[in-house]
Scaffold this active site. Structure first.
Site, mmCIF file in Angstrom:
data_model
loop_
_atom_site.group_PDB
_atom_site.id
_atom_site.type_symbol
_atom_site.label_atom_id
_atom_site.label_comp_id
_atom_site.label_asym_id
_atom_site.label_seq_id
_atom_site.Cartn_x
_atom_site.Cartn_y
_atom_site.Cartn_z
ATOM 1 N N LYS A 128 0.829 -1.187 -0.087
ATOM 2 C CA LYS A 128 0.069 0.082 0.011
ATOM 3 C C LYS A 128 0.894 1.266 -0.151
ATOM 4 O O LYS A 128 2.179 1.071 0.384
ATOM 5 C CB LYS A 128 -0.649 0.175 1.038
ATOM 6 C CG LYS A 128 -0.172 -0.127 2.754
ATOM 7 C CD LYS A 128 0.160 1.521 3.092
ATOM 8 C CE LYS A 128 0.877 1.307 4.459
ATOM 9 N NZ LYS A 128 1.685 2.372 4.742
ATOM 10 N N GLY A 157 7.265 1.688 4.701
ATOM 11 C CA GLY A 157 6.028 2.621 4.761
ATOM 12 C C GLY A 157 5.127 1.859 3.403
ATOM 13 O O GLY A 157 4.094 2.362 3.376
ATOM 14 N N GLY A 196 10.416 -1.729 6.499
ATOM 15 C CA GLY A 196 10.556 -0.616 7.254
ATOM 16 C C GLY A 196 10.433 0.581 6.189
ATOM 17 O O GLY A 196 11.292 1.382 6.112
ATOM 18 N N GLY A 199 4.441 -3.791 3.990
ATOM 19 C CA GLY A 199 4.655 -5.407 3.935
ATOM 20 C C GLY A 199 4.570 -6.266 4.735
ATOM 21 O O GLY A 199 3.755 -7.251 4.697
ATOM 22 N N GLY A 200 4.930 -5.790 5.974
ATOM 23 C CA GLY A 200 4.763 -6.865 7.372
ATOM 24 C C GLY A 200 3.230 -6.814 7.534
ATOM 25 O O GLY A 200 2.633 -8.077 7.861
ATOM 26 N N SER A 201 2.480 -5.818 7.519
ATOM 27 C CA SER A 201 1.035 -5.794 7.811
ATOM 28 C C SER A 201 0.221 -6.670 6.744
ATOM 29 O O SER A 201 -0.749 -7.406 7.085
ATOM 30 C CB SER A 201 0.625 -4.375 7.798
ATOM 31 O OG SER A 201 1.260 -3.615 8.910
ATOM 32 N N ASP A 231 -2.089 -1.164 10.659
ATOM 33 C CA ASP A 231 -2.359 -1.195 9.022
ATOM 34 C C ASP A 231 -3.162 -2.562 8.759
ATOM 35 O O ASP A 231 -3.360 -2.617 7.656
ATOM 36 C CB ASP A 231 -0.969 -1.047 8.425
ATOM 37 C CG ASP A 231 -0.537 0.292 8.208
ATOM 38 O OD1 ASP A 231 -1.429 1.304 8.553
ATOM 39 O OD2 ASP A 231 0.664 0.445 7.937
#
Ligand code: C5P
Length: 296
Positions: free
Chosen positions: A11, A100, A98, A103-105, A138
């Site tokens: 996103k 923004g 890291g 990716g992790g979310s 997120d």
């Protein structure tokens, strides 16, 4: 059931307004989130025992241990399901961590979708969104994708109609990964909340057409640009192109530019590269239909 897999789109935050600091330490936001065509791939298969495991490719691109939100999502879902369930999972990372770009979310949301099907859980959308919100602010956005207005700490999502035309984008990021909490810590946010401004809040239920690029902004951007010169250099390089808008996404470190054509976006990515970008992506925004995470 055999192996299930899904794609998880990244996103960008087209807009991010910080209204103030909350009593729980989080910040009250109004943010416009938009799915884009940069994707991670995730797969899962069931195991006989209750173990949960994850392998990540390329090696080292994200942790394989419990700090990876994919495993956090699996644990949270298993607790809700109340069973001794297990899964072997794999993640192919293309979205930088890291940066923004969520990716992790997004990976966590992907794990919730995959494991719900794999484990035959019949959770309502609301329940799944609750589990998602417990994993990170997120994460709920990724269960819907497309264009969404995020309120609260960003976890309450109002899905908006797709943009009339997809936007051409160049996205570039430096070597450095940025911690979201560090950026919020450096922000001097008012304890008395401001009222939301302008076009983003208005008419949200009918959808917005964010043509007013100039009235959109990211309140975290000054903090990121002041604190991380590598991000400032990429932003400056993009600003020197034909971009309709240039903005840091979320708490950085990625910067995106919006362009009239793919060709212009490609040229801007070359500029960003010359200014020290370590990675880049030229692509476009995704309508919800193409952004939804599907287990297959
Ligand atoms: O929700 P999430 O775990 O992704 O947030 C990471 C960190 O970012 C939080 O610990 C908090 O410091 C900060 N944050 C915030 N306000 C938000 C979202 C995140 O202060 N709305």
């Amino acid at each position: 059931m055999g192996r299930l897999s899904c794609s998880v789109p990244a996103k960008i935050n087209l807009h991010l307004e910080v209204l103030g600091k909350r009593a729980d330490g989080y910040h009250e936001l109004r943010t416009l989130l938009q799915s884009i065509d940069l994707r991670d791939e995730l797969w899962a298969e069931s195991t006989d025992g209750p173990e949960l495991s994850l392998i990540v490719e390329p090696e080292g691109s994200a942790p394989e241990g419990p700090s990876n939100l994919v495993l956090g999502a699996a644990e949270a879902l298993r607790t809700v399901a109340g069973g001794r369930l297990g899964a072997r999972m794999g993640l192919v990372k293309r979205i930088p961590a890291g940066a923004g770009l969520g990716g992790g979310s997004g990976d966590a949301a992907g794990a919730l979708v995959l494991l719900s099907v794999l484990w035959g859980l019949n959770l309502s959308e609301e329940r799944l969104a609750e589990v998602a919100a417990g994993l990170g602010s997120d994460v709920p956005f990724f269960l819907r994708g497309g264009l969404g207005l995020g309120v609260g700490r960003g976890e309450r999502i109002l899905p908006l109609p797709d943009l009339e035309e997809p936007l051409h984008l160049a996205i570039a990021w430096p070597e450095v990964a940025i911690s979201t909490s560090e950026v919020y810590n450096r922000l001097e946010a008012p304890l008395t909340w401001k009222s939301p401004e302008g076009t983003v809040e208005m008419g949200a239920s009918d959808g917005i057409v964010p043509a007013e690029w100039t009235s959109m902004r990211n309140d975290l951007e000054p903090v990121v640009v002041d604190g991380w010169p590598q991000v400032a250099a990429i932003r400056d390089a993009m600003l020197a192109t034909e971009a309709l808008a240039v903005r840091v996404t979320g708490s950085g470190s990625a910067v995106f530019g919006v362009f009239c054509s793919r060709l212009e976006a490609e040229m801007a990515a070359r500029h960003a590269r010359a200014a020290g970008a370590k990675g880049w992506h030229v692509g476009r925004t995704l309508p919800r239909e193409q952004a939804r995470i599907r287990a297959q």
